[in-house]
Design a protein around this motif. Structure first.
Motif, PDB file in Angstrom:
ATOM      1  N   ASN A  32       0.828  -1.214   0.000  1.00  0.00           N
ATOM      2  CA  ASN A  32       0.000   0.000   0.000  1.00  0.00           C
ATOM      3  C   ASN A  32       0.862   1.263   0.000  1.00  0.00           C
ATOM      4  N   ALA A  33       1.983   1.217   0.688  1.00  0.00           N
ATOM      5  CA  ALA A  33       2.872   2.381   0.714  1.00  0.00           C
ATOM      6  C   ALA A  33       3.437   2.664  -0.673  1.00  0.00           C
ATOM      7  N   ALA A  34       3.824   1.598  -1.384  1.00  0.00           N
ATOM      8  CA  ALA A  34       4.329   1.782  -2.746  1.00  0.00           C
ATOM      9  C   ALA A  34       3.228   2.303  -3.668  1.00  0.00           C
ATOM     10  N   ILE A  35       2.019   1.761  -3.508  1.00  0.00           N
ATOM     11  CA  ILE A  35       0.880   2.225  -4.313  1.00  0.00           C
ATOM     12  C   ILE A  35       0.637   3.718  -4.074  1.00  0.00           C
ATOM     13  N   ALA A  36       0.669   4.124  -2.826  1.00  0.00           N
ATOM     14  CA  ALA A  36       0.438   5.526  -2.490  1.00  0.00           C
ATOM     15  C   ALA A  36       1.457   6.427  -3.179  1.00  0.00           C
ATOM     16  N   GLY A  37       2.708   5.971  -3.238  1.00  0.00           N
ATOM     17  CA  GLY A  37       3.735   6.749  -3.913  1.00  0.00           C
ATOM     18  C   GLY A  37       3.488   6.859  -5.402  1.00  0.00           C
ATOM     19  N   VAL A  38       3.126   5.740  -6.021  1.00  0.00           N
ATOM     20  CA  VAL A  38       2.837   5.741  -7.459  1.00  0.00           C
ATOM     21  C   VAL A  38       1.697   6.701  -7.773  1.00  0.00           C
ATOM     22  N   HIS A 189       6.935   4.844   0.204  1.00  0.00           N
ATOM     23  CA  HIS A 189       6.033   5.872  -0.347  1.00  0.00           C
ATOM     24  C   HIS A 189       6.848   6.942  -1.066  1.00  0.00           C
ATOM     25  N   ARG A 190       7.829   7.458  -0.388  1.00  0.00           N
ATOM     26  CA  ARG A 190       8.623   8.564  -0.935  1.00  0.00           C
ATOM     27  C   ARG A 190       9.412   8.135  -2.184  1.00  0.00           C
ATOM     28  N   VAL A 191      10.074   6.999  -2.089  1.00  0.00           N
ATOM     29  CA  VAL A 191      10.941   6.555  -3.191  1.00  0.00           C
ATOM     30  C   VAL A 191      10.119   6.082  -4.387  1.00  0.00           C
ATOM     31  N   ALA A 192       8.957   5.447  -4.139  1.00  0.00           N
ATOM     32  CA  ALA A 192       8.107   5.010  -5.250  1.00  0.00           C
ATOM     33  C   ALA A 192       7.631   6.205  -6.062  1.00  0.00           C
ATOM     34  N   ALA A 193       7.246   7.284  -5.397  1.00  0.00           N
ATOM     35  CA  ALA A 193       6.799   8.488  -6.106  1.00  0.00           C
ATOM     36  C   ALA A 193       7.926   9.036  -6.972  1.00  0.00           C
ATOM     37  N   ARG A 194       9.117   9.102  -6.401  1.00  0.00           N
ATOM     38  CA  ARG A 194      10.259   9.612  -7.168  1.00  0.00           C
ATOM     39  C   ARG A 194      10.609   8.689  -8.329  1.00  0.00           C
ATOM     40  N   ALA A 195      10.535   7.381  -8.104  1.00  0.00           N
ATOM     41  CA  ALA A 195      10.880   6.422  -9.146  1.00  0.00           C
ATOM     42  C   ALA A 195       9.922   6.495 -10.327  1.00  0.00           C
ATOM     43  N   ILE A 196       8.637   6.643 -10.054  1.00  0.00           N
ATOM     44  CA  ILE A 196       7.646   6.716 -11.132  1.00  0.00           C
ATOM     45  C   ILE A 196       7.818   7.997 -11.950  1.00  0.00           C
ATOM     46  N   ARG A 197       8.168   9.080 -11.273  1.00  0.00           N
ATOM     47  CA  ARG A 197       8.342  10.347 -12.000  1.00  0.00           C
ATOM     48  C   ARG A 197       9.486  10.272 -13.012  1.00  0.00           C
ATOM     49  N   ARG A 198      10.463   9.398 -12.759  1.00  0.00           N
ATOM     50  CA  ARG A 198      11.607   9.297 -13.672  1.00  0.00           C
ATOM     51  C   ARG A 198      11.669   7.927 -14.351  1.00  0.00           C
ATOM     52  N   HIS A 199      10.525   7.263 -14.508  1.00  0.00           N
ATOM     53  CA  HIS A 199      10.542   5.903 -15.046  1.00  0.00           C
ATOM     54  C   HIS A 199      11.112   5.833 -16.455  1.00  0.00           C
ATOM     55  N   ASP A 200      10.963   6.909 -17.229  1.00  0.00           N
ATOM     56  CA  ASP A 200      11.454   6.879 -18.604  1.00  0.00           C
ATOM     57  C   ASP A 200      12.969   7.046 -18.693  1.00  0.00           C
ATOM     58  N   GLN A 201      13.625   7.245 -17.559  1.00  0.00           N
ATOM     59  CA  GLN A 201      15.087   7.364 -17.537  1.00  0.00           C
ATOM     60  C   GLN A 201      15.772   6.075 -17.112  1.00  0.00           C
ATOM     61  N   VAL A 202      14.986   5.048 -16.757  1.00  0.00           N
ATOM     62  CA  VAL A 202      15.552   3.791 -16.263  1.00  0.00           C
ATOM     63  C   VAL A 202      15.702   2.816 -17.431  1.00  0.00           C
TER      64      VAL A 202
END
Length: 267
Positions: A32-38, A189-202
């Motif tokens: 749920n924490a990861a979902i919240a970040g996404v 939560h925090r890292v998932a949000a950041r990761a999704i914002r830059r998904h096109d760079q991975v």
């Protein structure tokens, strides 16, 4: 489940075992924490959660974020990544563990106790490598992993740009120094949000075919069964079978089948 904060022992990860119900709750909360970040990063995102531990029936559906869909139960197409397709933009690995032989690592193994090792073109891979390669085959980068420090390092070696959340430091196969569950969830939560914002760079994990696949199986009887599959042969060593796959997807499917064959006992 092996990569959830606070989980260190096999009895915590097996239905009916000591503290399994607590581990289910901890697992659901970290998901749920990861979902919240996404959804903080992309409120309109479609999120599919694939329960991918053991029986694939661990997450508590009624406690899961109501904005997502849940893939539950087995066997199923694409196994641990059920629901993945070419329209998937990103994949997050929550609660993962290191491969067999990757220690010190908490509850390290590859797929099940019936599988000792899997090699693609000679390179050992665990569930992290197999799933990252299957995601890459469908054009989806793995943008985040959570688990112990060994699991995080395993994916980082394959995908240098991925985000990691080490919820515990492995001391051995059944011991770790873990974050408090609340802190683990806050970081996810925090890292998932950041990761999704830059998904096109991975970058994607890409393994072009054909692939030479070798699987070391624990039981000789499973090896006997495996050689009945067209294209699968006994390789060097009494417990090793090998085959050539056209691509990662075919390799993944056959490894799944070999794992299921290991459940069959001599009549």
């Amino acid at each position: 489940m092996e990569g959830i904060s606070g989980v260190v022992h096999p009895t915590e990860t097996n239905p009916g075992g000591y503290d399994y119900e607590r581990a289910r709750a901890l697992m659901t909360a970290e998901v749920n924490a990861a979902i919240a970040g996404v959804l903080e990063a992309v409120p309109t995102a479609e999120v599919l959660v694939a329960d991918a531990h053991g029986p694939f029936r661990n997450l508590l559906p009624e406690e899961l974020d109501r904005r997502v869909r849940l893939a539950r139960g087995k066997p199923r197409p694409l196994g641990m990544l059920a629901g993945l397709d070419d329209a998937t933009d990103a994949v997050l690995f929550v609660g993962y563990h290191a491969r067999s032989g990757g220690g010190p690592a908490v509850l390290a193994h590859t797929i099940s106790d019936a599988v000792l090792d899997v090699r693609l073109d000679g390179r050992p891979v665990g569930e992290i490598g197999l799933n990252a390669a299957l995601a890459g085959f469908h054009g989806a980068p793995v943008v985040l992993i959570s688990g112990d420090d060994a699991a995080c390092a395993e994916l980082r070696e394959l995908v240098p740009g991925t985000a990691t959340v080490a919820v515990k430091q492995a001391l051995g196969q059944a011991a770790a120094i873990a974050l408090h569950p609340d802190e683990a969830r806050a970081q996810l939560h925090r890292v998932a949000a950041r990761a999704i914002r830059r998904h096109d760079q991975v970058p994607l994990v890409t393994l072009p075919g054909p692939l030479r696949v070798e699987v070391d199986l624990y039981g000789p009887y499973t090896v006997d069964l495996a050689t009945l599959i067209p294209g699968v042969s006994r390789a060097a060593g009494a417990r090793t079978v090998a085959f050539t796959a056209d691509d990662v997807a075919q390799a993944y499917g056959l490894v799944q089948l070999l794992t299921q064959l290991a459940q069959i006992k001599p009549g």
